[in-house]
Scaffold this active site. Structure first.
Site, mmCIF file in Angstrom:
data_model
loop_
_atom_site.group_PDB
_atom_site.id
_atom_site.type_symbol
_atom_site.label_atom_id
_atom_site.label_comp_id
_atom_site.label_asym_id
_atom_site.label_seq_id
_atom_site.Cartn_x
_atom_site.Cartn_y
_atom_site.Cartn_z
ATOM 1 C CG ASP A 1 -22.864 6.574 -6.632
ATOM 2 O OD1 ASP A 1 -21.804 7.022 -7.112
ATOM 3 O OD2 ASP A 1 -23.301 6.900 -5.517
ATOM 4 C CG ASP B 1 -32.815 10.700 -2.444
ATOM 5 O OD1 ASP B 1 -31.967 11.563 -2.743
ATOM 6 O OD2 ASP B 1 -32.661 9.881 -1.521
ATOM 7 C CG MET C 1 -25.119 4.099 8.161
ATOM 8 S SD MET C 1 -25.972 2.769 7.261
ATOM 9 C CE MET C 1 -25.561 1.344 8.249
ATOM 10 C CG ASN D 1 -28.095 9.002 -19.991
ATOM 11 O OD1 ASN D 1 -27.443 9.434 -19.052
ATOM 12 N ND2 ASN D 1 -28.113 9.581 -21.167
ATOM 13 N N GLY E 1 -18.677 3.807 -3.779
ATOM 14 C CA GLY E 1 -18.233 2.481 -4.196
ATOM 15 C C GLY E 1 -19.321 1.452 -4.005
HETATM 16 O O1 RIB Z 1 -23.011 9.381 -4.468
HETATM 17 C C1 RIB Z 1 -23.813 9.326 -3.330
HETATM 18 C C2 RIB Z 1 -23.006 8.887 -2.155
HETATM 19 O O2 RIB Z 1 -22.052 9.884 -1.850
HETATM 20 C C3 RIB Z 1 -23.791 8.698 -0.874
HETATM 21 O O3 RIB Z 1 -24.316 7.414 -0.744
HETATM 22 C C4 RIB Z 1 -22.800 9.071 0.202
HETATM 23 O O4 RIB Z 1 -22.407 7.999 0.997
HETATM 24 C C5 RIB Z 1 -21.625 9.705 -0.528
HETATM 25 O O5 RIB Z 1 -20.564 8.863 -0.581
#
Ligand code: RIB
Length: 292
Positions: free
Chosen positions: A238, A232, A10, A262, A39
């Site tokens: 990710d 942001d 969270m 990308n 993840g």
């Molecule tokens: O890569 C971003 C993530 O890194 C965030 O959501 C936070 O939970 C950390 O794990």
């Protein structure tokens, strides 16, 4: 089916005009509680791009645990292999300011996963087209997962973030590695440009808004980042990893897959929250077209 073995957190996000100095108290502008964890973010990124995604990991028995499970289900991520472990879920304290972020992760349930549990998920791993991992899990869990996948011939992508959990054994176990510049220097103990040559089509170094670089066996390839109106940047890496995983699982060529990733990352930074800006496939294709 893509399987993501990784963290579920969270995110407790605070936005302020400037980062407080040591010992300083400052008044913030916004506080939000949003789902995150590298993840889970990668799983959501892949699911929004249309892949079938399964998550292996752990949440706690606290209120966050239930919210995180529901959030993943709402994103069509299969959570049958997400364990609910006694105690707290993982949380990330995220400070947003000056167009950047600073994050402290308290791993909670993520760090209560064990390598033995991964043995029991062998069937799940064996039926995956590709398995994606990061380093917000205990290193022995990552290592066992990589070993099982290698023995089964299932391709793996390791996003070695944060780099402090990295073991040199991972270098020969993971098929593809995706550190950022800082992580790459920590991993290889030398300039990352030199390390690229040792891992043709296996090592992609992400460069934030400048895109990503890899070596294809003959040439250094710089896949430029696409312009974005950043709101942001949390979760941009990710988005890149989730999209790369989707592209490779669909058989795209390496360079094409990095372009696709990308584009996904450039869209992800335009909205608030790690998962908030994860784009669908239509948006990624439109962005690629816009800048082709
Ligand atoms: O890569 C971003 C993530 O890194 C965030 O959501 C936070 O939970 C950390 O794990």
């Amino acid at each position: 089916m893509i399987t993501v073995v990784g963290s579920i957190n969270m995110d407790l996000v605070v936005q302020a005009k400037h980062f407080p100095k040591q010992g300083e108290t400052t008044i913030g502008e916004l506080f939000a509680t949003v789902p995150g964890g590298k993840g889970a973010n990668q799983a959501v990124a892949a699911a929004r791009l249309g892949s079938e995604v399964r998550m292996v990991g752990a949440v706690g028995t606290d209120a966050f645990g239930n919210q995180l499970l529901k959030g993943l289900e709402a994103e069509s991520v299969n959570v049958e292999a997400v364990l609910q472990k006694e105690g707290a879920s993982g949380v990330a304290n995220i400070l947003l300011s000056e167009g950047d972020n600073r994050i402290i992760v308290v791993p909670g349930a993520n760090f209560r996963m064990t390598p033995e549990e991964m043995n029991s998920f062998k069937l799940i791993l064996s039926t995956s087209r590709i398995v994606m991992m990061q380093l917000e899990m205990p290193a022995p869990v990552v290592q066992r997962t990589l070993e099982i996948c290698q023995a089964l011939g299932v391709p793996t992508i390791l996003n070695p973030a944060p780099s402090e959990g990295f073991r040199t054994e991972f270098l020969s176990l993971a098929d593809v590695m995706t550190p950022n510049e800082t992580e790459a220097e920590a991993l290889f103990g030398k300039e990352w440009e030199k390390a690229l040559v040792d891992y043709p089509n296996r090592l992609v170094v992400t460069l934030g808004k400048d895109g990503a670089r890899f070596y294809d066996g003959k040439n250094h390839i710089h896949v430029k980042g696409l312009p974005a109106k950043a709101v942001d940047t949390t979760g941009a890496g990710d988005a890149f990893n989730g999209a790369l995983c989707v592209a490779l699982s669909e058989g795209m060529l390496f360079e094409e897959a990095v372009y696709f990733a990308n584009a996904a990352a450039s869209l992800a930074v335009e909205k608030f929250g790690a998962q908030g800006g994860m784009p669908d496939r239509k948006k990624v294709l439109e962005r690629l077209k816009e800048y082709s």
